[in-house]
Design a protein around this motif. Sequence first.
Motif, PDB file in Angstrom:
ATOM      1  N   LYS A  24      40.880  32.956  48.068  1.00 38.57           N
ATOM      2  CA  LYS A  24      40.937  34.016  47.784  1.00 38.57           C
ATOM      3  C   LYS A  24      41.901  35.049  47.741  1.00 38.57           C
ATOM      4  O   LYS A  24      42.003  35.140  48.823  1.00 38.57           O
ATOM      5  N   ARG A  76      28.369  28.764  34.200  1.00 30.55           N
ATOM      6  CA  ARG A  76      29.725  29.997  33.823  1.00 30.55           C
ATOM      7  C   ARG A  76      29.913  30.114  32.204  1.00 30.55           C
ATOM      8  O   ARG A  76      30.527  31.307  31.857  1.00 30.55           O
ATOM      9  N   ASP A 134      45.431  35.358  41.697  1.00 32.30           N
ATOM     10  CA  ASP A 134      44.198  36.097  40.628  1.00 32.30           C
ATOM     11  C   ASP A 134      44.413  36.994  39.621  1.00 32.30           C
ATOM     12  O   ASP A 134      43.929  38.257  39.100  1.00 32.30           O
ATOM     13  N   LYS A 146      41.239  41.445  34.104  1.00 34.17           N
ATOM     14  CA  LYS A 146      39.479  41.938  33.277  1.00 34.17           C
ATOM     15  C   LYS A 146      39.311  42.884  34.023  1.00 34.17           C
ATOM     16  O   LYS A 146      38.877  44.202  32.439  1.00 34.17           O
ATOM     17  N   SER A 147      39.447  43.413  34.974  1.00 30.78           N
ATOM     18  CA  SER A 147      38.830  44.437  35.746  1.00 30.78           C
ATOM     19  C   SER A 147      39.334  45.403  35.184  1.00 30.78           C
ATOM     20  O   SER A 147      38.900  46.592  35.399  1.00 30.78           O
ATOM     21  N   TYR A 181      44.340  36.872  36.515  1.00 30.73           N
ATOM     22  CA  TYR A 181      43.369  37.077  35.400  1.00 30.73           C
ATOM     23  C   TYR A 181      42.354  37.952  35.595  1.00 30.73           C
ATOM     24  O   TYR A 181      41.552  38.609  34.715  1.00 30.73           O
ATOM     25  N   ASP A 182      41.816  37.284  36.724  1.00 30.75           N
ATOM     26  CA  ASP A 182      40.281  38.394  37.298  1.00 30.75           C
ATOM     27  C   ASP A 182      40.757  40.397  37.167  1.00 30.75           C
ATOM     28  O   ASP A 182      40.522  40.990  36.730  1.00 30.75           O
ATOM     29  N   ARG A 183      42.050  40.300  37.778  1.00 26.72           N
ATOM     30  CA  ARG A 183      42.451  41.850  37.843  1.00 26.72           C
ATOM     31  C   ARG A 183      43.149  42.043  36.449  1.00 26.72           C
ATOM     32  O   ARG A 183      42.562  43.913  35.838  1.00 26.72           O
ATOM     33  N   ASP A 223      40.519  40.635  47.176  1.00 24.11           N
ATOM     34  CA  ASP A 223      40.325  41.223  45.871  1.00 24.11           C
ATOM     35  C   ASP A 223      38.874  40.967  44.922  1.00 24.11           C
ATOM     36  O   ASP A 223      38.160  41.108  45.054  1.00 24.11           O
ATOM     37  N   SER A 224      38.926  39.625  44.949  1.00 28.44           N
ATOM     38  CA  SER A 224      37.990  38.381  44.214  1.00 28.44           C
ATOM     39  C   SER A 224      36.417  38.175  45.000  1.00 28.44           C
ATOM     40  O   SER A 224      35.739  38.294  44.641  1.00 28.44           O
TER      41      SER A 224
END
Length: 603
Positions: free
Chosen positions: A597, A54, A457, A463-464, A459-461, A600-601
């Motif tokens: 999940k 990672r 989701d 960042k994107s 944190y992932d969104r 989106d992920s």
Amino acid sequence: MRAADLTRNFCIIAHIDHGKSTLADRFIQRARLINERSKVQTQVLDNMDIERERGITIKSQAVTIPYERDGKTYKLNLVDTPGHVDFSYEVSRAISSCEGALLLIDATQGVQAQTIANLFMAMEHNLTVIPVINKIDLASADIPNCLKEIEHELGLDPSKALMVSAKTGEGVDKLYDAIVDEIPPPAGVDTDPLAAEIFDSHYDAYRGVIAHVRVFDGDVKAGDTIKFMHGEGTYKVEEVGIFQLGLKPTDLLHDGDVGYIIAGIKTISDIRVGDTITHPDRPCAKALPGFKALKPVVFSSIYPVDSNDYEELEESLEKLKLNDASLIYEKDSSAALGFGFRCGFLGMLHLEVVQERLEREFDLSLVFTSPSVRYHIELQNGDQVDVDNPTEYPDQTRIRSAEEPYIRASIITPSEYVGSIMKLCLEKRGTQTGMNYLDEKRVELVWDMPLSEVLFDFYDRLKSISRGYASFDYEVNGYKPTELVKMDILVNGEPVDALSQLVFKGNAQSRGRQICERLKDELPRQQFKIAIQAALGSTIIARETVSPYRKDVIAKCYGGDISRKRKLLEKQKEGKKRMQTVGNVEIPQHAYLAVLKSKDSDN
């Protein structure tokens, strides 16, 4: 001169990806702790596979670096720390064993959310902070802007900031001198009774528990008898030593040293992080302050895929807790999955890391249930109950009100992404409480948001949306009223308790539809039709159907009376109905994981 006068204890703290582990690599290389001619691997102190894959630090690691100057050999004890918000507990434990900190700032990104959070943590422990600007070799480095941010946002003296490139090694020699000159030596007394704090530990199959300690007063050597202030029993020390990319035995650990103690401790429950070690015949006056207990914010149940692995899972969790003091667990059971454990985590990344470590280090196959937060519920009779497990949720008619945990989120982002990030926060039921322009390009957004909305989701969104430029830090900020409902997932009419969730009423339908769609993709087809339903009480709010396999029973009928074909089809239909009433649907492990999940992920 005391031996401790030549000792310096310091840590490297920074936001994620600002170069902590790379700088630690340069320190280790300069001290020739690794052979220069051999192939040098990066992230030397990150010794877990998951950290390398990672590219993040999960565990804080210590190493003792010898440094010669003016005919004296200094002992520099370096502690490399994680940057991710989920592992801030690791940072606090590392900081408590140091007198100084190198605060690393990326020359291309400047001060970020975790930079500020880690600085405050260092100040709380009265550490001497040396600001260091890293990545000065990059073409996009903006050093004047970084110096301005160090003064305005951190309140530190920019003239004391050092310029380094951890990648090329430029400026690292000056850093050595600054550590010796700026950071004070430990303030212990070597003639006082032994007082050493356990800041970490790990389990060795041959030697038992190995305690990682910082000695504050006195000394300890092989052959001494020690005891824990909070634990029971006494132990004879077999070996003491320091960390130098492994365990290096020494004759003595004196005041100010960071090292390890092996004392044949076989019972894992006898040792805990934050405890004080002393001599039983000459104990120290009082225990060291230790670490404040951290409250978990995310809860999930773990079950072994094979119920025979239950005892092995229990032993594995005990050993993992030695190395990860923020993990909390208790026994649990489920009608669908058998016996397991209810665990508390500091965030979703922490949950993922624990899952991967259990599967890799202990070779277990596990099922994790949907993560949940802890809700405060007031019943009609005035009683207050805390619920983090959907199976413990009281009947809806008995509930007067419910409250859910909120966080105060701090998001630092380039100004062009502000609109998109605000839209995401509003979608997650957030309320804006502040907006500060840090300079011409960057904005700090402060939002109050429900923790349950951030779990899956967010944190992932984030960042994107911000192309990786936004940084995110949060702290739990109390409880606020909410409309809470328990959503059950029914497969073939039977509720699956491992898939039940506590959700906000307004999100129930979309969440239910998402889970049903997910399960439809994951469940294997049967000879009969499978109905997958999401229900609030007796109300079905979403449904998907898995089509059955269908044998062509009329394949042999060439022509002839149509009634013969109808008869065969009716017979088949009756058989499928009968099969559906007695047929059990086995839900595979990957189906449980898929529910965790979001769509989106995967994309």
